[in-house]
Design a protein around this motif. Sequence first.
Motif, PDB file in Angstrom:
ATOM      1  N   GLY A 218       0.822  -1.194   0.000  1.00 48.50           N
ATOM      2  CA  GLY A 218       0.000   0.000   0.000  1.00 48.50           C
ATOM      3  C   GLY A 218       0.860   1.249   0.000  1.00 48.50           C
ATOM      4  O   GLY A 218       2.081   1.196  -0.113  1.00 48.50           O
ATOM      5  N   ARG A 219       0.219   2.390   0.147  1.00 47.06           N
ATOM      6  CA  ARG A 219       0.970   3.644   0.132  1.00 47.06           C
ATOM      7  C   ARG A 219       1.818   3.827   1.391  1.00 47.06           C
ATOM      8  O   ARG A 219       2.883   4.425   1.352  1.00 47.06           O
ATOM      9  CB  ARG A 219       0.016   4.839  -0.026  1.00 47.06           C
ATOM     10  N   ASP A 220       1.356   3.301   2.513  1.00 47.99           N
ATOM     11  CA  ASP A 220       2.053   3.535   3.777  1.00 47.99           C
ATOM     12  C   ASP A 220       2.555   2.259   4.436  1.00 47.99           C
ATOM     13  O   ASP A 220       3.305   2.343   5.410  1.00 47.99           O
ATOM     14  CB  ASP A 220       1.124   4.270   4.748  1.00 47.99           C
ATOM     15  N   ALA A 221       2.147   1.107   3.966  1.00 46.14           N
ATOM     16  CA  ALA A 221       2.526  -0.138   4.615  1.00 46.14           C
ATOM     17  C   ALA A 221       2.369  -1.283   3.624  1.00 46.14           C
ATOM     18  O   ALA A 221       1.795  -1.120   2.545  1.00 46.14           O
ATOM     19  CB  ALA A 221       1.664  -0.385   5.855  1.00 46.14           C
ATOM     20  N   TRP A 222       2.892  -2.430   3.998  1.00 43.61           N
ATOM     21  CA  TRP A 222       2.713  -3.627   3.180  1.00 43.61           C
ATOM     22  C   TRP A 222       2.309  -4.781   4.085  1.00 43.61           C
ATOM     23  O   TRP A 222       2.559  -4.794   5.281  1.00 43.61           O
ATOM     24  CB  TRP A 222       3.987  -3.959   2.407  1.00 43.61           C
ATOM     25  N   SER A 223       1.646  -5.752   3.483  1.00 40.32           N
ATOM     26  CA  SER A 223       1.190  -6.920   4.213  1.00 40.32           C
ATOM     27  C   SER A 223       1.389  -8.145   3.328  1.00 40.32           C
ATOM     28  O   SER A 223       1.625  -8.039   2.124  1.00 40.32           O
ATOM     29  CB  SER A 223      -0.270  -6.774   4.615  1.00 40.32           C
TER      30      SER A 223
END
Length: 225
Positions: A218-223
């Motif tokens: 994502g724009r601010d984090a990843w999963s």
Amino acid sequence: EPAGGGPVLVDAGPPEANVAEALDDRGIDRLAALVITHPESDHDGGAASVLARVAVDRLVFARARRSTLAAARAAGSRLTRVAEGALLRSGALRLEVLWPPPERLAAPDSARADANLLSLVLLARWRGFEALLSGDAEAEAAPIAPGAVDVLKVAHHGSADTGLEGLLEEADPRLAVISVGADNPYGHPTPTTLAELEAAGTAVMRTDRDGEVEVDVGRDAWSVR
């Protein structure tokens, strides 16, 4: 799909992996690039099928099989040979080639060299996320300094690698992904590799036990799932 660019596929698996069909299932009918890390069947075997079924703008490689190059030409794809220092872009996605060095590819004995030793190693960057895609080049044979990364695709299906400890100290990945077949006859991933990942505190996902590993950035984090 990278913002402002088309998707990029790194390796096409063995023919039985049905990568072309998987792209169809995802609604992907065009690739900005198909990158072949090295000319072995478990990485390059599905390339011709992908090139026949999906529009591929560029075939990117350091070394590739003649049949793959012929399929790319027949499909109208541009051929792009790369080595350490090359940078590939697709919209916001950047792929930096860290290995092999140009002089290794140009050496007179390169055509007879172990394909794994000249496998492409790529550093992928997107939205602040970084992944090291090691192909089949173990760190002991491909000394690189990628800096810190989020995800490491472990080289050569988790084979023994005396350079792995140093790479983990350098890259400090939060997650290591091992692409490996279930019940493979090679003993991959090796106990030493798994022990070194555990000692480094790196979370591990492996396709033989966890199935397909998908990283969502994502724009601010990843999963991962």
